[in-house]
Design an enzyme around this catalytic site. Structure first.
Site, PDB file in Angstrom:
ATOM      1  N   LYS A   1      42.490  48.423  48.765  1.00 42.15           N
ATOM      2  CA  LYS A   1      42.628  48.091  50.169  1.00 42.15           C
ATOM      3  C   LYS A   1      43.216  46.685  50.352  1.00 42.15           C
ATOM      4  CE  LYS A   1      40.184  46.887  54.218  1.00 42.15           C
ATOM      5  NZ  LYS A   1      39.065  46.071  54.607  1.00 42.15           N
ATOM      6  N   ARG A   2      42.843  45.805  49.492  1.00 33.15           N
ATOM      7  CA  ARG A   2      43.343  44.426  49.574  1.00 33.15           C
ATOM      8  C   ARG A   2      44.864  44.353  49.406  1.00 33.15           C
ATOM      9  NH1 ARG A   2      40.377  40.783  51.043  1.00 33.15           N
ATOM     10  NH2 ARG A   2      41.977  39.194  51.013  1.00 33.15           N
TER      11      ARG A   2
END
Length: 511
Positions: free
Chosen positions: A265-266
């Site tokens: 997600k980062r």
RNA sequence: GGCGCGUUGGUCAAGGGGUUAAGACGCCUCCCUUUCACGGAGGAAUCACGGGUUCGAAUCCCGUACGUGCUACCA
């Protein structure tokens, strides 16, 4: 022939990212292709990591992609319950069976004791720091303790786990549908915990028991599970279910576009693209936009995912779900990971916007435009507009800027291109154009264009420069479909109004 | 460190002993369009390295390198 049953078993801890959806997709394709059943099960074996709402999120995401499970937590079938937290007693029963038959044992070590064992091993210069065949006799468990001592601890309810007892020097072999035959030596396999101190199973016990009980014939999962496959093979053997062991396929990973490692997600935040199908609000990590919110079509989304690790060997790249079902074959899935490419993802969406019938596209674009405050009262007009601009839209949200001038008078007009070349002759042209258009009875595309060009030749101006100015008046910027198409749709009154507005502004600034 | 899996342009990839090593995204040039796109024509760019096997290797074998995953009472 046994009917095919595949299962998708995500853990509701972090939403459902690209890799997860692709696993679900391949499961679904394989099931459909073989006229089998797709089972959705939830692996909430670790209550500390369970995220509220994640289960529903997974279901919503799969429904958006049109991968609808035939069975699942929403529709309990023959093999329910599907939530592992509701199957606690079942796992315990099998874990105890393994202990009774000498394939597993009770272990009473505290985390601190295990930690100090590892420290000691490190000090001895050992590389393998596992709780396993080499170390279990030094630890506090039912193999090292006397029978009486073990019974006393159990009677006292001393915290304990159940571990699998892995035998030495055994070759585990199994076939992976993607990678072919795989062999591993048990010497590097540790005594994995099967049942935790809180009575919940670990993944290892849960998958095996669930797949067996739910009569799963084919199991697809991420490549990260390959190293623990021997444990699962061993469990099938120890439980006497070898013949019922499903066929496995370990899917390749989806990697970061720029560097190394699994997509997270980062990375999406860092590089500016979504990694979730729908907007996902993680209580610990915050809100992340989804492909849906950014304007992706589910058709394009699954098409893109399917091509990330699979192709049918032809040059075809655009596939509908139905075509994918028809063409899919597991042996054409790659064994290596693929980097995610957002540009290509957008290209798929662009292709799908062009491919979709206008009436269908209109249904999906309409809510976006309504949300923007545009007034849409004529469905035919909306379809006309959409077919005029759809090639210019990569994302569904692009329809906002590409259609706004059909619904609203441009708020700002880019004068830089016209004001420098503006003169009285041009000004006069547009004054006369207004007059001519006011007299127009039929408001038709060709009449507007012919009238415009005739007037231009009367004024001896190249129509190109005038068209450019006309575009600025109608659109406000240097984009959009043909100017006469726009004029035709927005109508006589609005067209004249827009010419007047710009004319008066130019008058103020230039003269 | 140990073990597993992998390696064809920047990215996705076809190819499985003999090919000028497809195609797509992205990038560049041109055409079309007196806008922006669409469309069309071209271009730059690739078999990780080293050894074998073979008449012949991107393709088969072995090493090395690199990448990646696992090595939790997480999945």
């Amino acid at each position: 022939m046994k009917s095919v049953r595949v299962r998708f078993a995500p853990s509701p801890t972090g939403g459902l990212h690209l890799g997860g959806v692709r696993t679900a997709l391949f499961n679904y394709l394989f099931a459909k292709k073989n006229e089998g059943t797709f089972v959705l099960r939830v692996e909430d074996t670790d209550q500390t990591r369970f995220v509220e709402g994640a289960e529903q999120y997974i279901i919503d995401s799969l429904q958006w992609c049109h991968i609808l499970p035939d069975e699942g937590p929403m529709k309990p079938g023959t093999y329910a319950p599907y939530r592992q937290s509701e199957r606690k007693e079942i796992y315990k029963q099998y874990a105890e069976k393994l202990v009774a038959e000498g394939h597993a044992y009770y272990a009473f070590d505290t985390p601190e004791e295990i930690e100090s064992m590892r420290e000691k091993l490190k000090a001895e210069g050992k590389h393998q720091l596992q709780y396993g065949m080499e170390t279990r006799h030094r630890m506090k468990n039912s193999l090292s303790l006397s029978k009486e001592e073990t019974e006393r601890l159990l009677a006292e309810n001393a915290p304990h786990v159940i571990r699998i007892k892995v035998e030495k020097e055994e070759i585990i072999s199994f076939n992976d549908m993607i990678r072919g035959p795989i062999e591993m030596n048990t010497n590097t396999v540790d005594d994995k915990v099967l049942l935790k101190a809180d009575g919940m199973p670990t993944y290892h016990l849960a998958v095996v028991v669930d797949d067996y009980l739910m009569k799963i014939t084919h199991a697809f999962r991420g490549e990260e599970w390959l190293p623990s496959a021997p444990v699962h093979v061993l469990l099938y053997k120890y439980l006497g279910w070898e013949k019922e062991m499903p066929q496995w396929a370990h899917l390749p990973l989806i990697l970061k576009p720029d560097g190394n490692g699994k997509l997270s997600k980062r990375d999406g935040e860092r590089l500016g693209f979504p990694v979730f199908p729908l907007e996902w609000n993680d209580p610990n990590k915050g809100l992340a936009k989804g492909f849906k919110e950014l304007g992706f079509l589910p058709e394009a989304f699954i098409n893109m995912l399917a091509m990330l690790g699979w192709n049918d060997g032809s040059e075809q790249e655009i596939f509908s779900l139905e075509e994918l079902v028809e063409k899919f074959s597991i042996d054409r899935v790659h064994a290596h990971g693929a980097k995610f490419d957002y540009e290509k993802a957008k290209w798929f969406n662009h292709e799908w916007i062009k491919k979709l019938p206008v009436s269908d596209l209109a249904k999906r674009v309409k809510p976006i435009l309504l949300n923007e405050g545009f007034e849409i009262n004529d469905p035919q007009k909306l379809e006309n507009i959409i077919s005029l601009v759809k090639e210019r839209c990569t994302l569904l949200t692009d329809f906002i800027t590409q259609t706004s001038f059909f619904f609203k008078t441009p708020e700002t007009v880019d004068f830089t291109g016209i004001s420098s070349k503006w003169n009285e002759n041009k000004n006069q042209f547009f004054i006369e154009l207004i007059r001519a258009y006011e007299l127009a009875v039929l408001w038709k595309h060709d009449d507007l264009e012919n009238g415009f060009k005739e007037l231009a030749s009367v004024h001896q101006i190249k129509s190109g420069e005038l068209l450019f100015a006309f575009r600025m008046m109608l659109v406000g910027g240097k984009f959009g479909p043909g100017v006469f198409d726009i004029a035709t749709i927005i109508g006589k009154e609005e067209t004249i109004k827009r010419i007047r507005i710009v004319l008066s502004t130019l008058e103020k600034s230039t003269f």
